[in-house]
Design an enzyme around this catalytic site. Structure first.
Site, PDB file in Angstrom:
ATOM      1  N   HIS A 194      48.288  41.393  54.858  1.00  0.00           N
ATOM      2  CA  HIS A 194      49.152  40.282  55.241  1.00  0.00           C
ATOM      3  C   HIS A 194      50.598  40.701  55.063  1.00  0.00           C
ATOM      4  CE1 HIS A 194      45.739  37.491  55.298  1.00  0.00           C
ATOM      5  NE2 HIS A 194      45.296  38.203  54.275  1.00  0.00           N
ATOM      6  N   ASN A 237      25.336  49.573  46.198  1.00  0.00           N
ATOM      7  CA  ASN A 237      24.757  48.763  45.137  1.00  0.00           C
ATOM      8  C   ASN A 237      25.302  47.338  45.197  1.00  0.00           C
ATOM      9  OD1 ASN A 237      23.247  48.238  42.737  1.00  0.00           O
ATOM     10  ND2 ASN A 237      23.572  50.356  42.104  1.00  0.00           N
TER      11      ASN A 237
END
Length: 149
Positions: A113, A83
């Site tokens: 990270h 969706n």
């Protein structure tokens, strides 16, 4: 091993090296076209999403807007539906099985990270694959983090 190979192997890599920045830019142009298609252009929508993603089943529907980094690292099975506001950071592989349904505002992140600032400031990042099986429904607002199966 170059940085693209490192990325695909789930090893630390630099995202501006070895053509990765250019690949993301080319995908952004395709995503822009996809997200701006008129609703009546269903065939073009299907053709373009199959061009963006690495592998799809026969029937696929992703409501715009949709965003991803590379596209080719995303594989979906038969009868896939996502969706509005589906976001996939696909520096690692994202594999989804058959009969998967994604509610609005779902994000799948393979990107990460380093935690320590010195390591993070080196410019390296990493990705860890995500796998979603068959017959899965992911509810609205869910965030799936790197490495989840």
């Amino acid at each position: 091993m170059n940085h693209k190979e490192r990325m695909l192997a789930n090893l630390p890599y630099k995202p501006w090296m070895d053509g990765l920045e250019e690949e993301r830019f080319e995908n952004k142009k395709k995503i822009f076209r996809y997200n701006n298609l008129p609703p009546e252009e269903k065939e073009e929508k299907t053709r373009l999403i199959k061009e963006i993603l690495g592998k799809t089943g026969k029937w696929i529907n992703i409501e715009a807007p949709f965003h991803c980094d590379y596209g080719y690292n995303i594989e979906v099975g038969e009868w896939f539906f996502a969706n509005y506001n589906f976001v996939v950071l696909d520096v690692g592989k994202v594999k989804m099985g058959d009969n998967v349904q994604i509610a609005p505002n779902v994000a799948i992140y393979t990107a990460g990270h380093p935690i320590h600032p010195d390591s993070r400031n080196s410019g390296y990042e990493y990705g860890i694959d995500v796998t979603i099986g068959n017959n899965v429904w992911i509810g609205s607002g869910a965030i799936i983090l790197p490495g989840v199966t």
